[in-house]
Design an enzyme around this catalytic site. Structure first.
Site, PDB file in Angstrom:
ATOM      1  N   HIS A  24      15.496  46.235 -10.781  1.00 60.55           N
ATOM      2  CA  HIS A  24      15.915  45.841 -12.129  1.00 60.55           C
ATOM      3  C   HIS A  24      17.063  44.837 -12.067  1.00 60.55           C
ATOM      4  O   HIS A  24      17.033  43.792 -12.734  1.00 60.55           O
ATOM      5  CB  HIS A  24      16.342  47.086 -12.913  1.00 60.55           C
ATOM      6  CG  HIS A  24      16.853  46.802 -14.286  1.00 60.55           C
ATOM      7  ND1 HIS A  24      16.079  46.939 -15.417  1.00 60.55           N
ATOM      8  CD2 HIS A  24      18.078  46.363 -14.724  1.00 60.55           C
ATOM      9  CE1 HIS A  24      16.795  46.598 -16.481  1.00 60.55           C
ATOM     10  NE2 HIS A  24      18.015  46.250 -16.083  1.00 60.55           N
ATOM     11  N   GLU A  25      18.059  45.156 -11.240  1.00 62.44           N
ATOM     12  CA  GLU A  25      19.214  44.258 -11.138  1.00 62.44           C
ATOM     13  C   GLU A  25      18.850  42.950 -10.431  1.00 62.44           C
ATOM     14  O   GLU A  25      19.407  41.902 -10.739  1.00 62.44           O
ATOM     15  CB  GLU A  25      20.362  44.958 -10.410  1.00 62.44           C
ATOM     16  CG  GLU A  25      20.891  46.196 -11.123  1.00 62.44           C
ATOM     17  CD  GLU A  25      21.278  45.927 -12.572  1.00 62.44           C
ATOM     18  OE1 GLU A  25      21.751  44.808 -12.876  1.00 62.44           O
ATOM     19  OE2 GLU A  25      21.085  46.824 -13.408  1.00 62.44           O
ATOM     20  N   HIS A  28      17.714  40.516 -12.864  1.00 66.72           N
ATOM     21  CA  HIS A  28      18.799  39.762 -13.508  1.00 66.72           C
ATOM     22  C   HIS A  28      19.405  38.742 -12.540  1.00 66.72           C
ATOM     23  O   HIS A  28      19.719  37.614 -12.913  1.00 66.72           O
ATOM     24  CB  HIS A  28      19.910  40.708 -13.967  1.00 66.72           C
ATOM     25  CG  HIS A  28      19.513  41.632 -15.070  1.00 66.72           C
ATOM     26  ND1 HIS A  28      18.889  41.211 -16.221  1.00 66.72           N
ATOM     27  CD2 HIS A  28      19.683  42.982 -15.210  1.00 66.72           C
ATOM     28  CE1 HIS A  28      18.679  42.250 -17.016  1.00 66.72           C
ATOM     29  NE2 HIS A  28      19.155  43.334 -16.424  1.00 66.72           N
TER      30      HIS A  28
END
Length: 444
Positions: A24-25, A28
């Site tokens: 998920h990170e 980003h």
């Protein structure tokens, strides 16, 4: 052995969740770096740092509590008013401090601005998040949830296309010797009991059904549908036995059986019955079945998320009244871990347990995807809304040929963010407590 299997299931889920958060990170991080934003930290977990290394300008690390993660981007928000005033005065003292008025929330706003200003330190003013075009900011913020959704698709595809779905195949597993009277407690055939239509027709275990009444069939369900619709009618059935096809004639008898309708409701109906069962095996589905399953489950999770407060309240009521939990209701990480342990410890083939664990992890990633799209700060969806509002203001000013407006200062929304965080903490605490004292029961 069961306890060890339970622990292994929990550990596997924790590791899988940590990988999901890490990806998920990364969702980003990659677009942020691609768009030139200065990223100071990439961290998995919260609390004390267990390990970290700095590569280039970014510190990568793991913290003690693997319950989330974050990346620290320069200039998530515009600089605080005091810095803007100081820059306008050429750095002279006596500029506007820009400090909000007194009060708890005002202090929170100022603290958020101070923390944001720290991320601006060392940047050249051109590598900050808030100055990016709107579409780039949205791409960065949606990168995390989309990564979870893509991971869910991969996991679902492994389950339904790699392992397959348990399906009643066209291979006959067993043939009833006789037809027992309805409602009887009798378990074995007696001399006066009539032979089952399948036994009378000469169908044997191991036969592979090729067609029924001239209609080719690929699943046992297709064969059953034709048989159930044809009571008292002679049906030619082509079976493959020992590599050769042969035609048998079976006449289904009229019998009362439970039938599941398209709406999922099970009713009793009079249908054709021959008295044979199918072999159940994993049947790989088409490659697009995984994405379809992920999309379908996303819709179901959205139905839970939008009424999450109501669902959590009902969970609390069930906990205090001792009612059984809704299996399709919300879970905490504790509940998910408990389910993973139960799945790993259940007396079932290893492949069944692997498929269930992968499915559970896919469901968690879909939940992360949907949850992070909620349009409230501090969630990713809240940052998307801020970017869209900023873009709308700029488009409006451009349409009426007005000077470009100041960037949207989301630190003013810190009080709202605080309320959202408190609500999430309360709901999370309720779910954790419910998962301990009144857990969802999958077995028994």
């Amino acid at each position: 052995m069961t306890v060890i299997a339970f622990v292994v299931g929990v550990v596997l889920l924790v590791v899988g969740l940590a990988v999901s958060i890490a990806l998920h990170e990364i969702g980003h991080l990659l677009p942020a770096k691609a768009f030139g934003v200065r990223v100071g930290q990439y961290m998995i977990g919260f609390g004390p740092t267990l390990w970290s290394r700095t590569f280039g300008e970014t510190e990568y690390g793991v913290k003690a509590l693997p319950l989330g993660g974050y990346i620290s981007m320069a200039g998530m928000y515009p600089p605080s008013p005091k810095d803007v005033a100081a820059a306008a005065d050429g750095g002279a003292a006596g500029g506007t401090e820009g400090r909000a008025g007194g009060g708890f929330f005002a202090t929170m706003v100022q603290d958020a601005r101070t923390a944001n200003d720290e991320t601006l330190a060392g940047s050249d003013g051109k590598r900050v998040f808030y100055e990016l075009p709107v579409h780039k900011r949205i791409i960065i913020m949606l990168g995390g949830p989309i990564m979870n959704f893509l991971l869910a698709i991969v996991l679902m595809t492994i389950v339904v296309s790699g392992i397959g779905l348990q399906t009643a195949t066209t291979t006959v597993a067993a043939v009833n010797e006789c037809v027992l009277p309805a409602g009887t407690t009798q378990t074995e055939c007696e001399s006066g009991d009539p032979a089952s239509p399948a036994a009378a027709a000469g169908i044997q275990p191991g036969d592979v059904i090729v067609s029924v009444d001239g209609t080719p069939v690929d699943t046992f369900a297709e064969a059953s549908a034709i048989i159930q619709a044809s009571p008292d009618e002679p049906l030619p059935i082509v079976v493959e036995r020992d590599g050769r096809e042969q035609t048998l004639t079976v006449t289904p008898m009229l019998a009362e059986r439970q039938v599941q309708g398209e709406d999922g409701q099970v009713t009793t109906a009079e249908v054709g019955f021959v008295g044979m069962t199918a072999t159940v095996a994993y049947v790989p589905q088409p490659i697009w079945a995984g994405p379809e399953a992920a999309i379908e489950q996303t819709g179901a999770v959205m139905g839970i998320i939008w009424q999450l407060p109501v669902k959590v309240y009902q969970t609390a009521v069930d906990m205090f009244t001792g009612q059984e939990r809704d299996r399709n209701g919300p879970l905490s990480v504790v509940g998910a871990g408990r389910l993973a342990g139960e799945v790993a410890a259940v007396d079932a083939p290893v492949l069944d347990r692997v498929a269930s664990l992968l499915g559970l992890l896919a469901s968690l990633n879909i939940a992360l995807f949907v949850f992070n799209l909620i349009p409230l700060l501090p969630l990713d969806g809240g940052h998307v809304v801020v970017a869209l509002w900023d873009g709308l203001k700029r488009a409006w000013a451009k349409l009426f040929r007005r000077p470009p407006p100041k960037p949207v200062d989301a630190t003013k929304l810190v009080p709202v963010t605080f309320v959202v965080v408190v609500a999430l903490v309360v709901m999370g605490a309720v779910l954790i407590l419910a998962d301990i004292v009144n857990p969802v029961k999958l077995f028994g």
